[in-house]
Design an enzyme around this catalytic site. Structure first.
Site, PDB file in Angstrom:
ATOM      1  N   GLY A  46      -8.508   3.904  -3.385  1.00 39.37           N
ATOM      2  CA  GLY A  46      -7.534   3.817  -4.459  1.00 39.37           C
ATOM      3  C   GLY A  46      -7.854   2.634  -5.348  1.00 39.37           C
ATOM      4  N   GLN A  51      -6.339  -3.929 -11.417  1.00 39.42           N
ATOM      5  CA  GLN A  51      -7.526  -4.345 -10.649  1.00 39.42           C
ATOM      6  C   GLN A  51      -8.786  -4.358 -11.510  1.00 39.42           C
ATOM      7  OE1 GLN A  51      -6.712  -1.557  -7.146  1.00 39.42           O
ATOM      8  NE2 GLN A  51      -7.649  -3.325  -6.179  1.00 39.42           N
ATOM      9  N   CYS A  89      -7.823  -4.082   0.601  1.00 40.16           N
ATOM     10  CA  CYS A  89      -7.751  -3.928  -0.853  1.00 40.16           C
ATOM     11  C   CYS A  89      -9.059  -4.403  -1.463  1.00 40.16           C
ATOM     12  CB  CYS A  89      -6.589  -4.764  -1.384  1.00 40.16           C
ATOM     13  SG  CYS A  89      -6.414  -4.710  -3.171  1.00 40.16           S
ATOM     14  N   LEU A  90      -9.561  -3.657  -2.448  1.00 41.44           N
ATOM     15  CA  LEU A  90     -10.819  -4.038  -3.095  1.00 41.44           C
ATOM     16  C   LEU A  90     -10.707  -5.392  -3.798  1.00 41.44           C
ATOM     17  CD1 LEU A  90     -11.965  -0.610  -4.595  1.00 41.44           C
ATOM     18  CD2 LEU A  90     -12.767  -1.730  -2.501  1.00 41.44           C
ATOM     19  N   HIS A 131       0.581   1.493  -1.957  1.00 47.06           N
ATOM     20  CA  HIS A 131      -0.286   0.340  -2.244  1.00 47.06           C
ATOM     21  C   HIS A 131      -0.631   0.288  -3.741  1.00 47.06           C
ATOM     22  CE1 HIS A 131      -3.841  -2.317  -1.024  1.00 47.06           C
ATOM     23  NE2 HIS A 131      -4.101  -2.020  -2.283  1.00 47.06           N
ATOM     24  N   GLU A 132      -1.048   1.433  -4.297  1.00 49.76           N
ATOM     25  CA  GLU A 132      -1.487   1.457  -5.704  1.00 49.76           C
ATOM     26  C   GLU A 132      -0.306   1.248  -6.650  1.00 49.76           C
ATOM     27  OE1 GLU A 132      -4.526   1.086  -6.047  1.00 49.76           O
ATOM     28  OE2 GLU A 132      -5.018   1.716  -4.015  1.00 49.76           O
ATOM     29  N   HIS A 135       0.668  -2.315  -6.929  1.00 54.47           N
ATOM     30  CA  HIS A 135      -0.232  -3.065  -7.826  1.00 54.47           C
ATOM     31  C   HIS A 135       0.317  -3.091  -9.251  1.00 54.47           C
ATOM     32  CE1 HIS A 135      -3.893  -4.388  -5.868  1.00 54.47           C
ATOM     33  NE2 HIS A 135      -4.111  -3.217  -5.296  1.00 54.47           N
TER      34      HIS A 135
HETATM   35 ZN    ZN Z   1      -5.360  -2.811  -3.711  1.00 51.39          ZN
END
Ligand code: ZN
Length: 163
Positions: A46, A51, A89-90, A131-132, A135
């Site tokens: 995701g 991000q 998380c990236l 999660h997304e 963000h």
């Molecule tokens: Zn994330």
């Protein structure tokens, strides 16, 4: 398609509340394509607008390979149950936490054609939606984690994951 730079968790743009996408333009579609490519190259499931430095309510999710879900102005309209599990998380490389999330969510969002769509997710997909969408309000999983793994736990987790 272009690979975008993924912001890290010390960057202020990850902490901002994103504004809705007011109009879906060619730029929006290019952004969705670039976000998908960026996410895949980073082995993520995701990726949300902030991000990649875009403070708009937009995200891509691909929990199951080939099943790409593009979310424009997503809202969680229903959630039930709870699950506790690993999350990363990236934007927070090299770390993993334990996070409790709903076990089922129903999400309303626009697709790339501006059509209202509904998505249901359980397990990992539900976790990913939560999660997304968090963000988009400047919330990282590290803010809501039950706890973060220690170095030792992380090592054991990575080894078990590699099998
Ligand atoms: Zn994330």
């Amino acid at each position: 398609m272009a690979r975008l730079r993924i912001l890290k968790d010390n960057e202020p743009n990850l902490r901002k509340k994103c504004r809705p996408v007011s109009e879906i333009t060619q730029r929006t579609l290019t952004l969705l394509d670039d976000m998908l490519e960026t996410m895949r190259k980073a082995n993520g499931v995701g990726l949300a607008g902030p991000q990649v430095g875009v403070l708009r309510r937009i995200a891509v999710v691909e929990v199951e390979e080939g099943n790409v879900i593009e979310l424009i102005n997503p809202v969680i309209i229903e959630q039930t149950g709870s699950q506790t599990g690993y999350e990363g998380c990236l934007s927070v490389p090299g770390r993993t936490g334990i996070v409790t999330r709903p076990d089922y969510v129903r999400v309303k969002a626009l697709d790339r054609f501006g059509e209202e769509k509904f998505y249901e997710g359980t397990g990992l997909l539900a976790r990913c939606f939560c999660h997304e969408i968090a963000h988009l309000d400047g919330i990282l999983y590290t803010d809501v984690a039950d706890r973060m793994l220690t170095e030792e736990e992380l090592k054991a987790y990575m080894e078990s994951d590699a099998e």
